[in-house]
Design a protein around this motif. Structure first.
Motif, PDB file in Angstrom:
ATOM      1  N   THR A 113     -28.572  -0.563  38.312  1.00 23.03           N
ATOM      2  CA  THR A 113     -27.402   0.303  38.520  1.00 23.03           C
ATOM      3  C   THR A 113     -27.823   1.767  38.596  1.00 23.03           C
ATOM      4  O   THR A 113     -27.296   2.523  39.408  1.00 23.03           O
ATOM      5  CB  THR A 113     -26.370   0.064  37.393  1.00 23.03           C
ATOM      6  OG1 THR A 113     -25.988  -1.310  37.436  1.00 23.03           O
ATOM      7  CG2 THR A 113     -25.131   0.918  37.568  1.00 23.03           C
ATOM      8  N   ARG A 158     -27.054   4.256  41.591  1.00 23.77           N
ATOM      9  CA  ARG A 158     -26.406   5.552  41.350  1.00 23.77           C
ATOM     10  C   ARG A 158     -27.223   6.702  41.933  1.00 23.77           C
ATOM     11  O   ARG A 158     -26.676   7.670  42.433  1.00 23.77           O
ATOM     12  CB  ARG A 158     -26.194   5.755  39.848  1.00 23.77           C
ATOM     13  CG  ARG A 158     -25.036   4.943  39.314  1.00 23.77           C
ATOM     14  CD  ARG A 158     -24.917   5.078  37.828  1.00 23.77           C
ATOM     15  NE  ARG A 158     -23.719   4.426  37.320  1.00 23.77           N
ATOM     16  CZ  ARG A 158     -23.430   4.313  36.041  1.00 23.77           C
ATOM     17  NH1 ARG A 158     -24.247   4.795  35.131  1.00 23.77           N
ATOM     18  NH2 ARG A 158     -22.322   3.711  35.656  1.00 23.77           N
ATOM     19  N   VAL A 177     -19.710   1.994  48.518  1.00 25.99           N
ATOM     20  CA  VAL A 177     -20.225   1.528  47.227  1.00 25.99           C
ATOM     21  C   VAL A 177     -19.234   0.564  46.581  1.00 25.99           C
ATOM     22  O   VAL A 177     -18.057   0.884  46.433  1.00 25.99           O
ATOM     23  CB  VAL A 177     -20.452   2.718  46.259  1.00 25.99           C
ATOM     24  CG1 VAL A 177     -21.137   2.240  44.982  1.00 25.99           C
ATOM     25  CG2 VAL A 177     -21.265   3.815  46.915  1.00 25.99           C
ATOM     26  N   THR A 193     -18.875  -0.803  43.071  1.00 27.57           N
ATOM     27  CA  THR A 193     -19.442  -0.620  41.737  1.00 27.57           C
ATOM     28  C   THR A 193     -19.349  -1.922  40.934  1.00 27.57           C
ATOM     29  O   THR A 193     -18.641  -2.850  41.332  1.00 27.57           O
ATOM     30  CB  THR A 193     -18.710   0.508  41.002  1.00 27.57           C
ATOM     31  OG1 THR A 193     -17.307   0.307  41.136  1.00 27.57           O
ATOM     32  CG2 THR A 193     -19.057   1.862  41.585  1.00 27.57           C
ATOM     33  N   HIS A 204     -17.851  -2.686  38.227  1.00 27.37           N
ATOM     34  CA  HIS A 204     -16.454  -3.022  37.916  1.00 27.37           C
ATOM     35  C   HIS A 204     -15.600  -2.565  39.097  1.00 27.37           C
ATOM     36  O   HIS A 204     -15.836  -1.474  39.626  1.00 27.37           O
ATOM     37  CB  HIS A 204     -15.992  -2.277  36.664  1.00 27.37           C
ATOM     38  CG  HIS A 204     -16.864  -2.518  35.483  1.00 27.37           C
ATOM     39  ND1 HIS A 204     -16.753  -3.646  34.708  1.00 27.37           N
ATOM     40  CD2 HIS A 204     -17.861  -1.789  34.943  1.00 27.37           C
ATOM     41  CE1 HIS A 204     -17.661  -3.594  33.749  1.00 27.37           C
ATOM     42  NE2 HIS A 204     -18.345  -2.478  33.868  1.00 27.37           N
ATOM     43  N   GLY A 219     -12.727  -1.232  39.243  1.00 28.08           N
ATOM     44  CA  GLY A 219     -12.187   0.108  38.981  1.00 28.08           C
ATOM     45  C   GLY A 219     -11.002   0.471  39.859  1.00 28.08           C
ATOM     46  O   GLY A 219     -10.995   1.508  40.506  1.00 28.08           O
ATOM     47  N   LEU A 220      -9.998  -0.421  39.862  1.00 30.36           N
ATOM     48  CA  LEU A 220      -8.816  -0.165  40.696  1.00 30.36           C
ATOM     49  C   LEU A 220      -7.750   0.557  39.876  1.00 30.36           C
ATOM     50  O   LEU A 220      -7.792   0.538  38.647  1.00 30.36           O
ATOM     51  CB  LEU A 220      -8.252  -1.496  41.195  1.00 30.36           C
ATOM     52  CG  LEU A 220      -9.219  -2.357  42.000  1.00 30.36           C
ATOM     53  CD1 LEU A 220      -8.682  -3.764  42.131  1.00 30.36           C
ATOM     54  CD2 LEU A 220      -9.470  -1.751  43.369  1.00 30.36           C
ATOM     55  N   TYR A 221      -6.799   1.161  40.582  1.00 29.60           N
ATOM     56  CA  TYR A 221      -5.654   1.756  39.884  1.00 29.60           C
ATOM     57  C   TYR A 221      -4.619   0.658  39.708  1.00 29.60           C
ATOM     58  O   TYR A 221      -3.927   0.289  40.652  1.00 29.60           O
ATOM     59  CB  TYR A 221      -5.118   2.955  40.668  1.00 29.60           C
ATOM     60  CG  TYR A 221      -6.164   4.028  40.777  1.00 29.60           C
ATOM     61  CD1 TYR A 221      -6.633   4.643  39.623  1.00 29.60           C
ATOM     62  CD2 TYR A 221      -6.720   4.387  41.987  1.00 29.60           C
ATOM     63  CE1 TYR A 221      -7.628   5.604  39.691  1.00 29.60           C
ATOM     64  CE2 TYR A 221      -7.716   5.345  42.056  1.00 29.60           C
ATOM     65  CZ  TYR A 221      -8.163   5.938  40.903  1.00 29.60           C
ATOM     66  OH  TYR A 221      -9.157   6.882  40.966  1.00 29.60           O
ATOM     67  N   GLU A 222      -4.568   0.145  38.493  1.00 33.42           N
ATOM     68  CA  GLU A 222      -3.840  -1.104  38.269  1.00 33.42           C
ATOM     69  C   GLU A 222      -2.333  -0.978  38.439  1.00 33.42           C
ATOM     70  O   GLU A 222      -1.666  -1.944  38.777  1.00 33.42           O
ATOM     71  CB  GLU A 222      -4.171  -1.628  36.874  1.00 33.42           C
ATOM     72  CG  GLU A 222      -5.681  -1.704  36.663  1.00 33.42           C
ATOM     73  CD  GLU A 222      -6.120  -2.940  35.950  1.00 33.42           C
ATOM     74  OE1 GLU A 222      -5.345  -3.425  35.116  1.00 33.42           O
ATOM     75  OE2 GLU A 222      -7.242  -3.413  36.243  1.00 33.42           O
ATOM     76  N   ARG A 275     -12.097  -1.360  49.876  1.00 27.55           N
ATOM     77  CA  ARG A 275     -12.158   0.080  49.569  1.00 27.55           C
ATOM     78  C   ARG A 275     -13.509   0.666  49.977  1.00 27.55           C
ATOM     79  O   ARG A 275     -13.584   1.782  50.481  1.00 27.55           O
ATOM     80  CB  ARG A 275     -11.932   0.252  48.059  1.00 27.55           C
ATOM     81  CG  ARG A 275     -11.875   1.676  47.594  1.00 27.55           C
ATOM     82  CD  ARG A 275     -11.728   1.730  46.095  1.00 27.55           C
ATOM     83  NE  ARG A 275     -12.871   1.126  45.431  1.00 27.55           N
ATOM     84  CZ  ARG A 275     -12.905   0.777  44.152  1.00 27.55           C
ATOM     85  NH1 ARG A 275     -11.852   0.957  43.401  1.00 27.55           N
ATOM     86  NH2 ARG A 275     -13.983   0.263  43.626  1.00 27.55           N
TER      87      ARG A 275
END
Lengths: 267, 314
Positions: free
Chosen positions: B46, B50, B83, B85, B87, B89-92, B148
């Motif tokens: 990772t 990055r 990218v 990632t 996780h 990392g969505l806006y739930e 995304r």
């Protein structure tokens, strides 16, 4: 600077944060209380003073008399004295609301791991921080101004005299609401960013960041104790102090809100 | 497309207490290549991603992605790479559509709404476009996160554990989508623990544990570590035949396992007919002949084990 990116961040923050009931409650309920409370107080003190056949300037604490203009009656001066305590409540609005929004927006992103994909976009760190800061501060400043506007608009309806209204809509209050408020919002957002880098729970971030209310409480108690009378000079000094605090806080916030810091050091 | 020269990242935990996450990484990945980056947890995969996506800076060394230098042209790199990632990392609280619109706008995608619509259709999420991402299954979230990463049509994609935690069906869907992306000529840097996935999808594989231990095609890695081997299954077996096979020129070694000869050689296409002829002439009943294929897991574990032994010796 890419304004479209900043607008997108603000739009995202508001879309997300305003779906949070806790934030909505803080944004609506608290300013409502802070607006209604002084109005209720002014209404009842007006009635009471009328019943008592008038209040003399001797009833007003001596330290405060300087805040009253020469054309004010004793009753009006007493109302100014009492309502002045609530000025500090209005000043709390731009501290509490941004703290709530920023705590949920930054710590929330940390816990859902959504900061990393966001940082992987072309947005610069400054644009991201500015977007987040504006998203947290603007509603607070807006709500603070609207509450104050409603408060002033309601005064004549409660029979508050022109002299008292002139005092409230005068330089001390306007400096507090229009200038000191936004300055405090900036400081509290940056403090929240700093605190958010160390905690993983929005409520903890919120609680720690509200430490910023302490100077306001200090001012409130100092005024009640007669040590300080909030007037234009005191407010200008307060604004000067806040500018220095803001510079320090923005420096702290921007130095902590860096891509590498967020990804490798934020716990 | 992706190039790294002595790329190094050292994290300073406390003064004098350094953790080398990536050391002297030299790598060159061509356009259109699907490159598998394998390594155990904490190997620095990772951190490498990055650095290559300009999220963190290297301690030393240089890297270029899409011709842009890491640390000097970071914004250009982030504009041209996609990218995924570790996780999603969505806006739930936000809908799938809104989630993608935010990223389309941040990437300044032209006709953002159409592009979002295209990828929602492509990944089978269009009918759920108005539902909050928080109500999605793990597989759907991962698909949304992949969409995304693709909105701005990047030519280089970094995918960190794209099928991790997905059920077999969702993992298969994601895998076939990655295959499609590879077929479109995009360069894909794939970090994964799923060795079968890497074997199936990747043109080349790098085995990494803070340092790049081995890098090659899966077939070459197999050959490098184990050489090529062919198994001859027989109904009955005469141990004397072993010597006869060993005497054929080009045969490296012969092992006798149950009713089978396992023959090591470099050129099975040339030698197999000779060995089959020899066995049949000696009266053997030959049941099956096949090349012994070591799994990527064998290669991976063997490589890491050898690396451990080398370190122990040092």
């Amino acid at each position: 600077m890419n304004f479209k990116s900043i607008r997108t961040i603000i739009d995202k923050e508001w879309a997300e944060v305003f779906k949070n009931r806790m934030v909505l409650f803080t944004m609506i309920f608290m300013p409502l209380i802070f607006t209604v409370l002084p109005l209720v107080m002014l209404y009842f003190t007006g009635q009471e003073m009328g019943d008592m056949g008038g209040v003399g300037t001797a009833d007003v604490p001596a330290e405060f008399l300087s805040a009253c203009s020469s054309d004010m009656t004793g009753a009006e001066c007493m109302q100014v004295y009492l309502v002045n305590q609530f000025l500090l409540l209005f000043m709390m609005v731009p501290v509490i609301i941004p703290v709530t929004i920023a705590a949920y927006s930054i710590v929330g992103e940390k816990t859902t791991h959504s900061l990393e994909p966001l940082l992987a976009t072309p947005i610069s760190t400054f644009e991201l921080l500015l977007g987040k800061s504006l998203a947290a501060s603007l509603p607070a400043i807006f709500v603070g101004w609207v509450s104050f506007g409603l408060f002033v608009a309601a005064l004549p309806l409660l029979g508050v005299t022109k002299s008292v209204i002139n005092y409230i809509a005068g330089p001390t209050w306007l400096l507090a609401i229009i200038i000191a408020g936004p300055l405090m919002a900036i400081a509290s957002v940056n403090l929240t960013i700093f605190v958010s880098s160390r905690v993983n729970d929005p409520r903890t971030a919120e609680q720690i960041s509200t430490l910023f209310l302490l100077p306001i409480f200090g001012l409130l108690f100092a005024q009640l104790a007669g040590v300080v009378v909030i007037n234009v000079m005191v407010m200008l000094s307060f604004i000067g102090g806040m500018i220095l605090v803001d510079i320090g806080m923005v420096y702290l916030g921007t130095s902590i809100f860096q891509r590498e810091n967020i990804l490798t050091r934020w716990k | 497309m992706i190039e790294a020269k002595a790329l190094t990242k050292i994290f300073e935990i406390k003064k004098g207490d350094d953790i080398p996450a990536v050391v002297d990484l030299n790598l060159s990945i061509a356009q259109g290549e699907v490159f598998g980056f394998l390594g155990p947890n904490g190997a620095g995969k990772t951190t490498t991603v990055r650095m290559l996506t300009s999220l963190i800076g290297p301690t030393s060394g240089q890297a270029w992605v899409n011709g842009f230098e890491v640390g000097k042209q970071d914004q250009k790199i982030r504009r041209t790479v996609g990218v995924l990632t570790e996780h999603p990392g969505l806006y739930e609280r936000l809908s799938a559509f809104k989630n993608l619109m935010i990223y389309a706008n941040l990437h300044d995608v032209e006709n953002a709404e159409k592009q979002v619509e295209k990828y929602l259709h492509m990944l089978g999420l269009w009918s759920r476009r108005d539902d909050p991402a928080g109500s999605f299954s793990k597989g759907m979230r991962q698909k949304l996160a992949i969409a995304r990463a693709l909105l701005h049509e990047p030519q280089v994609l970094f995918l960190d554990e794209p099928t991790s935690g997905l059920d077999p069906e969702a993992a298969r869907l994601v895998r076939s989508f990655i295959e499609e992306l590879g077929d479109q000529g995009r360069t894909i840097f794939l970090c994964t623990h799923n060795l079968n996935e890497a074997d199936r999808l990747c043109n080349r594989i790098g085995i990494f544990k803070s340092r790049l231990i081995a890098v090659d095609t899966p077939a070459n890695l197999r050959q490098e570590i184990y050489g090529r081997k062919v198994v001859f299954h027989l109904r009955t077996l005469d141990p004397a035949w072993k010597n006869s096979i060993e005497n054929i020129e080009g045969v490296r070694d012969v092992q006798l396992v149950d009713q089978k000869f396992v023959v090591g050689m470099e050129d099975p296409e040339g030698l197999n007919p000779k060995i089959i002829r020899l066995l049949v002439e000696n009266g053997a009943d030959l049941l099956f002949v096949g090349e012994l294929r070591h799994s990527l897991e064998d290669i991976y574990l063997q490589t890491l084990e050898e690396e451990g032994e080398i370190k122990d010796e040092l």
